[in-house]
Design a protein around this motif. Sequence first.
Motif, PDB file in Angstrom:
ATOM      1  N   THR A  58       0.846  -0.937  -0.086  1.00 42.92           N
ATOM      2  CA  THR A  58       0.249   0.166  -0.019  1.00 42.92           C
ATOM      3  C   THR A  58       0.883   1.183   0.037  1.00 42.92           C
ATOM      4  O   THR A  58       1.963   1.136   0.322  1.00 42.92           O
ATOM      5  CB  THR A  58      -0.733   0.212   1.311  1.00 42.92           C
TER       6      THR A  58
ATOM      7  N   GLY B 250      10.999  -4.378  -0.844  1.00 40.99           N
ATOM      8  CA  GLY B 250      10.264  -4.183   0.292  1.00 40.99           C
ATOM      9  C   GLY B 250      10.642  -3.433   1.372  1.00 40.99           C
ATOM     10  O   GLY B 250      10.317  -3.286   2.705  1.00 40.99           O
ATOM     11  N   GLU B 251      11.878  -2.701   1.176  1.00 43.58           N
ATOM     12  CA  GLU B 251      12.593  -1.782   2.389  1.00 43.58           C
ATOM     13  C   GLU B 251      12.040  -0.496   2.546  1.00 43.58           C
ATOM     14  O   GLU B 251      12.141   0.180   3.400  1.00 43.58           O
ATOM     15  CB  GLU B 251      13.994  -1.961   2.258  1.00 43.58           C
ATOM     16  N   GLY B 252      11.177  -0.230   1.370  1.00 40.71           N
ATOM     17  CA  GLY B 252      10.450   1.043   1.204  1.00 40.71           C
ATOM     18  C   GLY B 252      11.048   2.205   0.204  1.00 40.71           C
ATOM     19  O   GLY B 252      10.882   3.235   0.341  1.00 40.71           O
ATOM     20  N   LYS B 253      11.901   1.827  -0.707  1.00 41.33           N
ATOM     21  CA  LYS B 253      12.505   2.565  -1.867  1.00 41.33           C
ATOM     22  C   LYS B 253      11.345   3.413  -2.229  1.00 41.33           C
ATOM     23  O   LYS B 253      11.511   4.515  -2.670  1.00 41.33           O
ATOM     24  CB  LYS B 253      13.228   1.863  -2.899  1.00 41.33           C
ATOM     25  N   THR B 254      10.238   2.575  -2.937  1.00 46.53           N
ATOM     26  CA  THR B 254       9.268   3.363  -3.923  1.00 46.53           C
ATOM     27  C   THR B 254       8.649   4.505  -2.876  1.00 46.53           C
ATOM     28  O   THR B 254       8.405   5.581  -3.157  1.00 46.53           O
ATOM     29  CB  THR B 254       8.391   2.217  -4.365  1.00 46.53           C
ATOM     30  N   THR B 255       8.141   3.866  -1.896  1.00 42.81           N
ATOM     31  CA  THR B 255       7.457   4.789  -0.804  1.00 42.81           C
ATOM     32  C   THR B 255       8.407   6.126  -0.369  1.00 42.81           C
ATOM     33  O   THR B 255       7.708   7.303  -0.577  1.00 42.81           O
ATOM     34  CB  THR B 255       7.268   4.010   0.492  1.00 42.81           C
TER      35      THR B 255
ATOM     36  N   TYR C 264       1.300   3.322  -6.963  1.00 43.72           N
ATOM     37  CA  TYR C 264       1.520   3.869  -5.773  1.00 43.72           C
ATOM     38  C   TYR C 264       0.528   5.386  -6.001  1.00 43.72           C
ATOM     39  O   TYR C 264      -0.039   5.956  -5.086  1.00 43.72           O
ATOM     40  CB  TYR C 264       2.495   4.130  -5.090  1.00 43.72           C
TER      41      TYR C 264
ATOM     42  N   ARG D 198      15.277  -0.715   5.882  1.00 40.29           N
ATOM     43  CA  ARG D 198      14.182  -1.065   6.910  1.00 40.29           C
ATOM     44  C   ARG D 198      14.601  -1.694   8.129  1.00 40.29           C
ATOM     45  O   ARG D 198      15.168  -2.809   7.862  1.00 40.29           O
ATOM     46  CB  ARG D 198      13.039  -1.884   6.282  1.00 40.29           C
TER      47      ARG D 198
ATOM     48  N   ASN E 264      14.378   2.965   7.719  1.00 43.42           N
ATOM     49  CA  ASN E 264      13.142   3.073   7.561  1.00 43.42           C
ATOM     50  C   ASN E 264      12.312   2.332   8.619  1.00 43.42           C
ATOM     51  O   ASN E 264      12.729   1.293   8.991  1.00 43.42           O
ATOM     52  CB  ASN E 264      12.765   2.829   6.226  1.00 43.42           C
ATOM     53  N   ASN E 265      11.243   2.939   9.109  1.00 42.22           N
ATOM     54  CA  ASN E 265      10.009   1.840   9.665  1.00 42.22           C
ATOM     55  C   ASN E 265      10.761   1.564  11.084  1.00 42.22           C
ATOM     56  O   ASN E 265      10.649   0.659  11.542  1.00 42.22           O
ATOM     57  CB  ASN E 265       9.753   0.729   8.961  1.00 42.22           C
TER      58      ASN E 265
HETATM   59  N1  LIG Z   1       7.771   3.602   7.022  1.00 40.25           N
HETATM   60  C1  LIG Z   1       6.947   2.813   6.913  1.00 40.25           C
HETATM   61  N2  LIG Z   1       5.848   2.287   7.538  1.00 40.25           N
HETATM   62  C2  LIG Z   1       5.040   1.467   7.199  1.00 40.25           C
HETATM   63  N3  LIG Z   1       4.828   0.874   5.747  1.00 40.25           N
HETATM   64  C3  LIG Z   1       5.879   1.388   5.266  1.00 40.25           C
HETATM   65  C4  LIG Z   1       6.797   2.045   5.617  1.00 40.25           C
HETATM   66  N4  LIG Z   1       7.780   2.460   4.278  1.00 40.25           N
HETATM   67  C5  LIG Z   1       7.357   1.370   3.503  1.00 40.25           C
HETATM   68  N5  LIG Z   1       6.131   0.886   3.906  1.00 40.25           N
HETATM   69  C6  LIG Z   1       5.280  -0.232   3.259  1.00 40.25           C
HETATM   70  O1  LIG Z   1       6.098  -1.515   2.778  1.00 40.25           O
HETATM   71  C7  LIG Z   1       5.907  -1.921   1.641  1.00 40.25           C
HETATM   72  C8  LIG Z   1       7.077  -1.895   0.603  1.00 40.25           C
HETATM   73  O2  LIG Z   1       7.333  -0.754   0.341  1.00 40.25           O
HETATM   74  P1  LIG Z   1       7.982  -0.171  -1.141  1.00 40.25           P
HETATM   75  O3  LIG Z   1       8.130   1.251  -0.909  1.00 40.25           O
HETATM   76  O4  LIG Z   1       7.107  -0.796  -2.222  1.00 40.25           O
HETATM   77  O5  LIG Z   1       9.379  -1.080  -0.900  1.00 40.25           O
HETATM   78  P2  LIG Z   1      10.447  -1.171  -2.112  1.00 40.25           P
HETATM   79  O6  LIG Z   1      10.174  -0.206  -3.228  1.00 40.25           O
HETATM   80  O7  LIG Z   1      11.696  -1.029  -1.461  1.00 40.25           O
HETATM   81  O8  LIG Z   1      10.307  -2.701  -2.662  1.00 40.25           O
HETATM   82  C9  LIG Z   1       4.517  -1.176   0.980  1.00 40.25           C
HETATM   83  O9  LIG Z   1       3.399  -1.693   1.368  1.00 40.25           O
HETATM   84  C10 LIG Z   1       4.881   0.014   1.815  1.00 40.25           C
HETATM   85  O10 LIG Z   1       3.570   0.829   2.037  1.00 40.25           O
END
Ligand SMILES: Nc1ncnc2c1ncn2[C@@H]1O[C@H](COP(=O)(O)OP(=O)(O)O)[C@@H](O)[C@H]1O
Length: 242
Positions: free
Chosen positions: A10, A53-58, A89, A185, A214-215
């Motif tokens: 999400t 899944g570490e949060g790069k795109t977010t 996203y 993350r 992150n997180n």
């Molecule tokens: N700080 C955060 N707190 C909670 N959820 C997060 C956080 N950063 C990322 N997420 C969630 O973790 C999942 C993977 O993030 P994403 O940005 O797609 O990672 P990546 O691009 O590294 O694969 C998504 O569902 C995102 O919403």
Amino acid sequence: MKRTRHAIETFEPLTEKTPFSYLEAFKTFRTNVEFVTSTDNCKAIMMSSALSGEGKTTASINLAIALAQNGKRVVICDCDLRKPKVQRYLRIKTPAQNGVSTVLSGSCSLDNAIGYVEEMGIYVMLSGPIPPNPTELLSSDRAKAMIEELKSKFDYVICDSPPVAIVADALAFSKFVDGCILVVRQNYAFQHDIKECLNKLKMVDANMLGVMLNNYDVKADSNYKYDKYYSYSDANYYGTKK
Ligand SMILES: Nc1ncnc2c1ncn2[C@@H]1O[C@H](COP(=O)(O)OP(=O)(O)O)[C@@H](O)[C@H]1O
Ligand SMILES: [Mg+2]
């Protein structure tokens, strides 16, 4: 140590309704990014991480929004040509016919591949159709030219990328950007994954601007007084601390 891996993806963009602690942490992150990029025409930043899944795109999208909120003209480029997520996203309904892949294959001009997301105040270049040869495209002369042209049009070019430990794309592309930020993350990748990722980036002479933690679970750390979802530290962190 318990490691949480997320299957459901999400995205929550930064808005006025974003929880205070998250917003504040992102403002600090933005300020740090502005500091480290304030010299040497440092405009093109690649967000990388060891694993998916570490949060790069977010982090890429929210950093772009935070910089735009500070009056900067920002474009986010989805350079994850294998598993692009920026379109989903940003809730852009129609997949882009043109984007990074078609610009890099020479079948589209840059101007035809960039759109504007009004509600977030950022420009976006989606990945375009998934190509069979992402590493070749991202290491080509056209990739270098694309970044140079984007730099001439924008204050910041934020590039989302695939994970370093899994594919070579980000390493190949890192030589064309001005700097890289490593997203780590908490309780996610193992220390050896992160070290290997940093070593690989070092081997290709990537300019490491820093690490974004992150997180981060502040409640578990009694040294931290304030609630934060994100924190930012110097790139040397992993060189000096276990
Ligand atoms: N700080 C955060 N707190 C909670 N959820 C997060 C956080 N950063 C990322 N997420 C969630 O973790 C999942 C993977 O993030 P994403 O940005 O797609 O990672 P990546 O691009 O590294 O694969 C998504 O569902 C995102 O919403
Ligand atoms: Mg991603």
